[in-house]
Design an enzyme around this catalytic site. Sequence first.
Site, mmCIF file in Angstrom:
data_model
loop_
_atom_site.group_PDB
_atom_site.id
_atom_site.type_symbol
_atom_site.label_atom_id
_atom_site.label_comp_id
_atom_site.label_asym_id
_atom_site.label_seq_id
_atom_site.Cartn_x
_atom_site.Cartn_y
_atom_site.Cartn_z
ATOM 1 N N GLU A 277 0.845 -1.235 -0.078
ATOM 2 C CA GLU A 277 0.138 0.070 -0.083
ATOM 3 C C GLU A 277 0.951 1.236 -0.019
ATOM 4 O O GLU A 277 0.549 2.345 -0.726
ATOM 5 C CB GLU A 277 -0.973 -0.035 1.228
ATOM 6 N N TYR B 97 -6.521 5.830 5.193
ATOM 7 C CA TYR B 97 -6.600 4.991 4.058
ATOM 8 C C TYR B 97 -5.786 3.812 4.192
ATOM 9 O O TYR B 97 -6.065 2.530 4.136
ATOM 10 C CB TYR B 97 -6.062 5.493 2.663
ATOM 11 N N ASP C 25 -9.555 6.184 -1.303
ATOM 12 C CA ASP C 25 -8.338 7.025 -1.942
ATOM 13 C C ASP C 25 -8.950 7.687 -2.923
ATOM 14 O O ASP C 25 -10.177 7.794 -3.238
ATOM 15 C CB ASP C 25 -6.969 6.140 -2.236
#
Length: 352
Positions: A39, A122, A140
Amino acid sequence: MNYPYIKQFRQALVTWYLEEQRDLPWRQTKEPYQIWVSEVMLQQTRVDTVIPYYNRFIEKYPTAESLAYTPEEELLKMWEGLGYYSRVRNLQAGVREVVEVYGGKVPDNRVDISKLKGVGPYTAGAILSIAYGKPEHAVDGNVMRVLSRVLNVDADIALPKTKKIFEEAVTKLIDVQNPSAFNQGLMELGALICTPTSPKCLLCPVRDYCTAFHEGNPASLPVKSKKLKTKDIHYDVYVIRDKDGRYLMEKRLEAGLLANMWQFIMVERDEVENSLTKVEKQYNVILNRELVEPIISFKHVFSHLKWHISSYLIDAIETSESKQLNIAFLTKEQIESIPMPVPMLKIWGKLK
């Protein structure tokens, strides 16, 4: 939220994702640390670019413990080319907290995971939903774009407060039985189908439940105010070679843009003083001004500024060993082993 198709949207999205998802390396694991790494890498970087970096990174640092105390210069070298180097520093700091405070196990709740360095709303939601199966929002830009069209939301997504609208929407829409597939499905839909321009509505699995599609204006959303204009800075970069074939390198400051990365000698151009004169004064060298060989000129864009770079190869007639730790003449082999930002890699690649 006055949206009548919650169940249908949820089912159509999850079914599509489970059938059509791309085969990506971070989707082969439920290990929270490895998902965290992916991520961080995927933030503002293309998937195709990330894949080799991710594979190499996880091979070298397969566990939180293996990353926690890696020397920074080695870590920056592994990250070299991905940009946004503060992110990998924050990742390591957060991972170190996991090792020292949580015994190497990434927290499985939003309160604790959000305390970790570099973990925002997020990233927290992505790890919790994908690794732990928790029905947590992970919003996002991709997700805001998709849901602004599905729900016909015309709030400005450039404003921080707007994100709350979409976090609440995901909380109501999410499939509590399969939050991982739901959140990844939203991301996948935004990446492949519901793209910023020319969305592929005819291929969309949730088209029947998309308010903007039915109203005929999906491409007009999301609403996003323009960013502030980037600042332009003009630099001359000198690749200074000594009589032994070594090159003068400088390590950037410990804080700020591209912190602790190595670069060739870079001076901001001005109208008052010649760039070479500035270099000779500042770095205590005498240069062969008769032979200045252009290497490459290009622009490099950061989120808030734009570098206009002209680079040159030049030989040093006289040098003196610097007592400063951040300046040194390095061999080609040494240069290959140190972390350099993308503009310097571009110059080095052209020179080679």
